[in-house]
Design a protein around this motif. Structure first.
Motif, PDB file in Angstrom:
ATOM      1  N   ARG A   1     -31.920  10.753  13.230  1.00 13.93           N
ATOM      2  CA  ARG A   1     -32.823   9.572  13.556  1.00 13.93           C
ATOM      3  C   ARG A   1     -34.089   9.554  12.789  1.00 13.93           C
ATOM      4  O   ARG A   1     -34.808  10.882  12.839  1.00 13.93           O
ATOM      5  CB  ARG A   1     -33.102   9.758  15.172  1.00 13.93           C
ATOM      6  CG  ARG A   1     -34.044   8.726  15.541  1.00 13.93           C
ATOM      7  CD  ARG A   1     -34.264   9.105  17.210  1.00 13.93           C
ATOM      8  NE  ARG A   1     -34.530   8.004  17.839  1.00 13.93           N
ATOM      9  CZ  ARG A   1     -34.425   7.555  19.196  1.00 13.93           C
ATOM     10  NH1 ARG A   1     -34.111   8.477  19.945  1.00 13.93           N
ATOM     11  NH2 ARG A   1     -34.822   6.554  19.662  1.00 13.93           N
ATOM     12  N   TYR A   2     -34.657   8.500  12.409  1.00  6.94           N
ATOM     13  CA  TYR A   2     -35.965   8.371  11.773  1.00  6.94           C
ATOM     14  C   TYR A   2     -36.668   7.449  12.363  1.00  6.94           C
ATOM     15  O   TYR A   2     -36.153   6.452  12.729  1.00  6.94           O
ATOM     16  CB  TYR A   2     -35.735   8.149  10.046  1.00  6.94           C
ATOM     17  CG  TYR A   2     -37.042   7.953   9.520  1.00  6.94           C
ATOM     18  CD1 TYR A   2     -37.771   8.876   9.272  1.00  6.94           C
ATOM     19  CD2 TYR A   2     -37.355   6.435   9.159  1.00  6.94           C
ATOM     20  CE1 TYR A   2     -39.192   8.581   8.568  1.00  6.94           C
ATOM     21  CE2 TYR A   2     -38.519   6.193   8.504  1.00  6.94           C
ATOM     22  CZ  TYR A   2     -39.425   7.114   8.316  1.00  6.94           C
ATOM     23  OH  TYR A   2     -40.455   6.963   7.834  1.00  6.94           O
TER      24      TYR A   2
ATOM     25  N   TYR B   1     -32.286  -1.941  21.072  1.00  4.58           N
ATOM     26  CA  TYR B   1     -31.525  -1.080  20.382  1.00  4.58           C
ATOM     27  C   TYR B   1     -30.267  -2.212  19.964  1.00  4.58           C
ATOM     28  O   TYR B   1     -29.328  -2.735  20.815  1.00  4.58           O
ATOM     29  CB  TYR B   1     -30.595   0.064  21.110  1.00  4.58           C
ATOM     30  CG  TYR B   1     -31.889   0.951  21.298  1.00  4.58           C
ATOM     31  CD1 TYR B   1     -32.444   1.889  20.657  1.00  4.58           C
ATOM     32  CD2 TYR B   1     -32.505   0.753  22.709  1.00  4.58           C
ATOM     33  CE1 TYR B   1     -33.026   2.729  21.119  1.00  4.58           C
ATOM     34  CE2 TYR B   1     -33.622   1.806  23.117  1.00  4.58           C
ATOM     35  CZ  TYR B   1     -33.800   2.926  22.233  1.00  4.58           C
ATOM     36  OH  TYR B   1     -34.561   3.622  22.785  1.00  4.58           O
TER      37      TYR B   1
ATOM     38  N   ASP C   1     -21.015   4.078  15.045  1.00  7.18           N
ATOM     39  CA  ASP C   1     -21.988   2.653  14.815  1.00  7.18           C
ATOM     40  C   ASP C   1     -23.197   3.194  14.865  1.00  7.18           C
ATOM     41  O   ASP C   1     -24.021   3.598  15.652  1.00  7.18           O
ATOM     42  CB  ASP C   1     -21.683   1.690  15.908  1.00  7.18           C
ATOM     43  CG  ASP C   1     -20.039   1.478  16.151  1.00  7.18           C
ATOM     44  OD1 ASP C   1     -19.381   1.262  14.942  1.00  7.18           O
ATOM     45  OD2 ASP C   1     -19.837   0.884  16.937  1.00  7.18           O
ATOM     46  N   PRO C   2     -23.832   2.827  13.609  1.00  4.76           N
ATOM     47  CA  PRO C   2     -25.469   2.792  13.448  1.00  4.76           C
ATOM     48  C   PRO C   2     -26.129   2.045  14.377  1.00  4.76           C
ATOM     49  O   PRO C   2     -25.817   1.085  14.734  1.00  4.76           O
ATOM     50  CB  PRO C   2     -25.659   2.660  11.950  1.00  4.76           C
ATOM     51  CG  PRO C   2     -24.591   1.673  11.528  1.00  4.76           C
ATOM     52  CD  PRO C   2     -23.545   2.154  12.357  1.00  4.76           C
ATOM     53  N   ILE C   3     -27.305   2.487  14.719  1.00  7.93           N
ATOM     54  CA  ILE C   3     -28.016   1.860  15.613  1.00  7.93           C
ATOM     55  C   ILE C   3     -29.646   1.648  15.049  1.00  7.93           C
ATOM     56  O   ILE C   3     -30.083   2.548  14.503  1.00  7.93           O
ATOM     57  CB  ILE C   3     -28.531   2.597  16.979  1.00  7.93           C
ATOM     58  CG1 ILE C   3     -26.993   3.246  17.716  1.00  7.93           C
ATOM     59  CG2 ILE C   3     -29.221   2.033  18.136  1.00  7.93           C
ATOM     60  CD1 ILE C   3     -26.843   4.361  18.773  1.00  7.93           C
ATOM     61  N   PHE C   4     -30.125   0.605  15.282  1.00 14.51           N
ATOM     62  CA  PHE C   4     -31.404   0.117  14.750  1.00 14.51           C
ATOM     63  C   PHE C   4     -32.138  -0.231  15.998  1.00 14.51           C
ATOM     64  O   PHE C   4     -31.779  -1.131  16.841  1.00 14.51           O
ATOM     65  CB  PHE C   4     -31.324  -1.232  13.682  1.00 14.51           C
ATOM     66  CG  PHE C   4     -30.545  -0.788  12.355  1.00 14.51           C
ATOM     67  CD1 PHE C   4     -31.111  -0.197  11.469  1.00 14.51           C
ATOM     68  CD2 PHE C   4     -29.000  -0.915  12.405  1.00 14.51           C
ATOM     69  CE1 PHE C   4     -30.643   0.083  10.183  1.00 14.51           C
ATOM     70  CE2 PHE C   4     -28.373  -0.538  11.212  1.00 14.51           C
ATOM     71  CZ  PHE C   4     -29.159   0.021  10.149  1.00 14.51           C
TER      72      PHE C   4
ATOM     73  N   PRO D   1     -40.364   1.199  14.233  1.00 15.04           N
ATOM     74  CA  PRO D   1     -38.812   1.001  13.833  1.00 15.04           C
ATOM     75  C   PRO D   1     -38.182   2.074  13.544  1.00 15.04           C
ATOM     76  O   PRO D   1     -38.796   3.351  13.116  1.00 15.04           O
ATOM     77  CB  PRO D   1     -38.999   0.078  12.524  1.00 15.04           C
ATOM     78  CG  PRO D   1     -40.605   0.490  12.288  1.00 15.04           C
ATOM     79  CD  PRO D   1     -41.304   0.864  13.394  1.00 15.04           C
ATOM     80  N   GLN D   2     -36.968   2.074  14.000  1.00 13.66           N
ATOM     81  CA  GLN D   2     -36.229   3.585  13.645  1.00 13.66           C
ATOM     82  C   GLN D   2     -34.739   3.227  13.706  1.00 13.66           C
ATOM     83  O   GLN D   2     -34.127   2.185  13.785  1.00 13.66           O
ATOM     84  CB  GLN D   2     -36.490   4.460  14.886  1.00 13.66           C
ATOM     85  CG  GLN D   2     -36.115   3.758  16.257  1.00 13.66           C
ATOM     86  CD  GLN D   2     -36.481   4.508  17.407  1.00 13.66           C
ATOM     87  OE1 GLN D   2     -35.975   5.295  17.781  1.00 13.66           O
ATOM     88  NE2 GLN D   2     -37.891   4.493  17.734  1.00 13.66           N
ATOM     89  N   VAL D   3     -33.873   4.092  12.886  1.00 17.69           N
ATOM     90  CA  VAL D   3     -32.587   4.129  12.731  1.00 17.69           C
ATOM     91  C   VAL D   3     -31.848   5.377  13.331  1.00 17.69           C
ATOM     92  O   VAL D   3     -32.567   6.517  13.014  1.00 17.69           O
ATOM     93  CB  VAL D   3     -32.292   3.775  11.194  1.00 17.69           C
ATOM     94  CG1 VAL D   3     -32.832   4.893  10.383  1.00 17.69           C
ATOM     95  CG2 VAL D   3     -30.700   3.455  11.169  1.00 17.69           C
ATOM     96  N   LEU D   4     -30.697   5.148  13.945  1.00 20.22           N
ATOM     97  CA  LEU D   4     -30.011   6.449  14.397  1.00 20.22           C
ATOM     98  C   LEU D   4     -28.576   6.257  13.774  1.00 20.22           C
ATOM     99  O   LEU D   4     -27.925   5.302  13.783  1.00 20.22           O
ATOM    100  CB  LEU D   4     -29.824   6.467  15.830  1.00 20.22           C
ATOM    101  CG  LEU D   4     -31.161   6.700  16.826  1.00 20.22           C
ATOM    102  CD1 LEU D   4     -31.792   5.266  16.997  1.00 20.22           C
ATOM    103  CD2 LEU D   4     -30.858   7.363  18.193  1.00 20.22           C
ATOM    104  N   VAL D   5     -28.201   7.338  13.253  1.00 17.63           N
ATOM    105  CA  VAL D   5     -26.803   7.465  12.629  1.00 17.63           C
ATOM    106  C   VAL D   5     -25.941   8.455  13.250  1.00 17.63           C
ATOM    107  O   VAL D   5     -26.220   9.748  12.872  1.00 17.63           O
ATOM    108  CB  VAL D   5     -26.914   7.714  11.158  1.00 17.63           C
ATOM    109  CG1 VAL D   5     -25.402   7.729  10.464  1.00 17.63           C
ATOM    110  CG2 VAL D   5     -27.808   6.579  10.570  1.00 17.63           C
TER     111      VAL D   5
END
Length: 312
Positions: A94-95, A159, A135-138, A108-112
């Motif tokens: 997660r970033y 999300y 599934d990636p999550i934005f 803003p962030q992304v989870l992989v």
């Protein structure tokens, strides 16, 4: 299999349920779909996720999660425990970046997610395994209230789950869901004084349609899932904190070509969390949780999570 299958009934076994008929048919439906077996049904939060960082801050997080399940509970009340189980090991990268927009803090962030589902069986039926990316999550939380003087913070976070994860049509186990999902979550963090803080969140998840479900040619639809989460945390020192939490999910009834599958997202959950800042910019967090009052899936007997976070 009928001679060895042991079930505990919450209704009469020979009475047809609302799904596909009697409990034997329900078992066949569940085995074909492996209902409820995805890395996450909704967005779980840790005890201080709605405590925002200063604009310009970046977070890099890594979650490592192990979960074990030993029974299946259909939404019509059939409990299957003999020769039944499911284990999972999932990692999430997660970033997060915080900045200011018109006086509002946004992040803003992304989870992989990536991991494996294994040791899966249902009433003696081997469901195989699955491994790969989920599934990636934005996400984009926005803090509508950000008051450090009163320690009051209120945020709203959408999300978006993008169907890019591993998915094999016709397979009972998959890391991805082959459908779009949107979770809208509202969160309130309130400092209570003397080291105590309360965090409450509520969210709703909308599901797209998976047109490659079941045997790979059927349509899987799902009602909205609703969730509430509560955390009470206490700062043991400047670097250590502990928290206890509760979550409740309901709704999420699934339909395969318009017929109920027996799967849903109804459960209660208790949680414990312990965290420490090893350095001013590096935190280690541990969490354990357990499901109870589950209906429509595989309840988690145990889930353990280790999270590390680097602030820069």
């Amino acid at each position: 299999m009928d001679s060895t299958l042991q079930t505990k009934e919450r209704r009469h076994a020979d009475k047809p349920g609302p799904m596909c008929g009697g409990w034997k048919t329900q078992l066949a439906c569940a085995a074909a779909l492996c209902v409820g077996v995805t890395p996450a049904a909704a967005i779980d939060v840790n005890s201080s996720d709605y405590l925002p960082a200063a604009p310009g801050t970046n977070l890099l997080l890594f979650y490592s999660q192990y979960a074990d399940r030993s029974e299946y509970v259909s939404s019509s009340g059939v409990v299957i425990s003999a020769d039944t189980g499911l284990s999972s090991y999932v990692n999430i990268f997660r970033y997060v970046h915080y900045f200011d927009v018109g006086g509002f803090t946004v992040a803003p962030q992304v989870l992989v997610p990536a991991g494996t589902l294994y040791d899966a069986k249902l009433g003696g039926v081997n469901l195989g395994s699955a491994a790969g990316f989920g599934d990636p999550i934005f996400a984009m939380p926005v803090w509508l209230v950000n008051n450090s003087a009163t320690q009051t913070y209120v945020g709203l976070t959408p999300y978006l789950f993008v169907p890019l994860g591993q998915y094999d049509a016709g397979s009972p186990l998959n890391m991805g869901e082959n459908r779009w999902k949107l979770d809208l979550q509202a969160g309130w963090y309130q400092g209570l004084g003397n080291g105590f803080a309360l965090q409450l969140t509520a969210d709703v998840t909308w599901y797209g349609v998976n047109n490659e479900a079941g045997a790979g040619r059927q349509s899987l639809a799902q009602n909205n899932t609703y969730q509430i989460q509560a955390w009470l945390s206490y700062s043991l020192s400047k670097t250590w904190s502990v928290a206890a939490g509760y979550a409740k999910l309901w709704g999420g009834t699934e339909y395969l070509d318009g017929i109920q599958t027996g799967s849903a997202t109804e459960r209660d959950q208790i949680r414990l969390e312990l965290s420490t800042f090893v350095t001013p910019t590096f935190q280690v967090l541990g969490q354990v949780q357990r499901d109870f009052n589950t209906s429509g899936g595989f309840p988690e007997d145990f889930r353990g999570t280790v999270r590390v976070m680097q602030v820069f």
